[in-house]
Design an enzyme around this catalytic site. Sequence first.
Site, short mmCIF file in Angstrom:
data_model
loop_
_atom_site.label_atom_id
_atom_site.label_comp_id
_atom_site.label_asym_id
_atom_site.label_seq_id
_atom_site.Cartn_x
_atom_site.Cartn_y
_atom_site.Cartn_z
N HIS A 1 0.83 -1.22 0.00
CA HIS A 1 0.00 0.00 0.00
C HIS A 1 0.86 1.26 0.00
O HIS A 1 0.45 2.29 -0.50
CB HIS A 1 -0.98 -0.03 1.17
CG HIS A 1 -2.09 -1.00 0.92
ND1 HIS A 1 -2.01 -2.32 1.27
CD2 HIS A 1 -3.27 -0.86 0.26
CE1 HIS A 1 -3.09 -2.94 0.87
NE2 HIS A 1 -3.88 -2.08 0.26
N GLU B 1 -12.15 -10.70 -4.58
CA GLU B 1 -10.69 -10.71 -4.44
C GLU B 1 -10.19 -12.03 -3.84
O GLU B 1 -9.01 -12.17 -3.54
CB GLU B 1 -10.20 -9.51 -3.63
CG GLU B 1 -10.88 -9.31 -2.29
CD GLU B 1 -10.47 -8.03 -1.59
OE1 GLU B 1 -9.42 -7.46 -1.91
OE2 GLU B 1 -11.21 -7.59 -0.69
N ASP C 1 -5.32 -8.60 -4.41
CA ASP C 1 -5.45 -9.78 -3.55
C ASP C 1 -5.80 -11.02 -4.36
O ASP C 1 -5.32 -12.10 -4.07
CB ASP C 1 -6.51 -9.53 -2.47
CG ASP C 1 -5.93 -8.74 -1.31
OD1 ASP C 1 -4.80 -9.05 -0.90
OD2 ASP C 1 -6.59 -7.81 -0.83
N CYS D 1 -11.04 -2.68 -9.12
CA CYS D 1 -10.32 -1.60 -8.44
C CYS D 1 -8.90 -2.02 -8.05
O CYS D 1 -8.21 -1.29 -7.36
CB CYS D 1 -11.10 -1.10 -7.24
SG CYS D 1 -11.49 -2.39 -6.07
C1 PEP Z 1 -7.31 -5.38 -4.19
O1 PEP Z 1 -7.09 -6.32 -3.41
O2 PEP Z 1 -7.14 -5.45 -5.43
C2 PEP Z 1 -7.79 -4.09 -3.68
C3 PEP Z 1 -8.19 -3.13 -4.48
O3 PEP Z 1 -7.78 -3.90 -2.34
P1 PEP Z 1 -6.47 -3.58 -1.50
O4 PEP Z 1 -5.36 -3.30 -2.47
O5 PEP Z 1 -6.80 -2.44 -0.64
O6 PEP Z 1 -6.28 -4.85 -0.74
MG MG Z 2 -7.77 -6.27 -1.34
#
Ligand code: PEP
Ligand code: MG
Length: 567
Positions: free
Chosen positions: A185, A427, A451, A498
């Site tokens: 992140h 995910e 994920d 996303c």
């Molecule tokens: C994902 O897992 O693709 C997602 C958008 O969520 P995060 O990256 O916050 O786990």
């Molecule tokens: Mg995720």
Amino acid sequence: MLKGKGVSSGIGLGNVVVLKKVERNVDKKTIENEQIEHELERLHMALNEVAGETEAQLKNISGTEADIMQAYLMIVQDPTLITETENIIKNDKYNVEYAVEVGFNNVAQIFQNMDDEYMASRARDIIDIKNRVLAKLLNEKNVDLSNLKPNTIIVATELTTSETAKLDFKNVSGIITEIGGENSHTSIMARTHSIPAITKVDNITNILKDGETVAINGILGEIYINPTPEEKQKLLAIQNELNVEKLELEKYKNEKTVTKDGTKVHLYSNIGILKDVELAIKNTAEGIGLFRSEFLYMDSDTMPTEESQFEVYKSVAEKMNGKEVIIRTLDIGGDKELKYLKLEKDANPFLGYRAIRLCLDNLPLFKTQLRAILRASAFGKIEIMFPMISSIDELRDAKKVLEDCKKELDGENIEYDKNIKVGIMIEIPSAALIADKLAKECAFFSIGTNDLIQYTVAVERGNEKISKLYTKFHPAVIKLIKMAIDGAHSANIICGMCGEAAGDPLFIPILIGLGLDEFSMNSNSLLKARMTINNLEKEKCEKITEEVLKMSSAVEVEERLKEFKAN
Ligand code: PEP
Ligand code: MG
């Protein structure tokens, strides 16, 4: 020149600030009677300094942050805490540092033992304040990440997600770390804010010194210490090229997102903190496809209240001015920790007690957030998304809690959008495999490839040693994406994405070919994605997708897509 792995592109030039974890030693010393007054004076000076800094911070902030600072101010001026500490100096005759260590710990312990979760979490605040007071007494250098000098290059062993969330982005010219991954992140946030970032640079916190001038190339992962005029010139030329590309992309700001043969898709932004909204608007996001609400929790030293969350959600909805805003409920766990939520360490955090699992097990916490989101839905087009759904029962349980919250608000005559849409993240492979069933019980999907990839190929998303195996081009991943999209369409609901894959120009043709309806990504990738989509033909994308679906090797899929892009 040193080399690491570039995880956020761009050129940065600035002065180094090294973040080192301080090893603190608090000595226990007995004092003479005549020293008591001096130690008391030092205690009050340190307390006043911390109180003064907190008051100054309070002048520039509002909402959750202000609530936290207000609570800090009360702690630092709390008579019980001060008396407890003074008594250790006056009666037990110990030095002030030891008195602060013991006095604050004693009071924190009392809070920690309380049954009420909110009161128990105050213990964390007391410890935070203790650390700030001790830092003053011991003359420790404390970097305030939210208030940096212009052109700062942050150098750290590892930057946690919550440290990154606190960063004063406008003044950060680059980030260099020893540890980190491309899909962590921290890297995603660096890319969102166009901050060049390099990771995997051994021993960099000892090589670089505070104040040293450094230039970095986030594309190639290159670090130049005290760059020569030639090196600066070379980097400037790269910067100019990037500027030309940026200018080219600007043209797409006023365009719709539609393929050459007329297939219209939604192009949305992912946001994590309130200030990301400005960036989304600037880059003409057509909505917010993912609001990672956990950053609100991580950016805070205490659990955000319903009121403070409501203010943030309302503000995002209002800023987006009637455009869709999908708020994902708390997705904590994995690489996202809450220091005030004292959870046992899972042996496998990514497979552990996290996200919806944790929320369904902590109803007061979950309901506080759902009530805040519902209340904000009266002020814009808010939708709710549950993360990490692995089964239909979890979806049903989460929806039931939401219904309970709606009833509570009805009883209190509080307005909210009675038709608020509820969707889920796809995910986890199990969710993709039963997508057709899940689609019948929710209003939309958003595929989280970050994920989904890690759970499909069993490769932790931040683990650099095995990062070669972490690939969206794996045919199994593409098959699961297809299942999610087909499942959604079989129930006439929208399927978005996303995860970072949604913004990859190489991957976009497959997503268009599979019929993805909504692409959501970090704001920095929006215009490039729009340019890519607007230059594609859906029919050709369908053909290449059909071809790729027959392949068995990720390497071959990637090669074929590179060829497709080049033609
Ligand atoms: C994902 O897992 O693709 C997602 C958008 O969520 P995060 O990256 O916050 O786990
Ligand atoms: Mg995720």
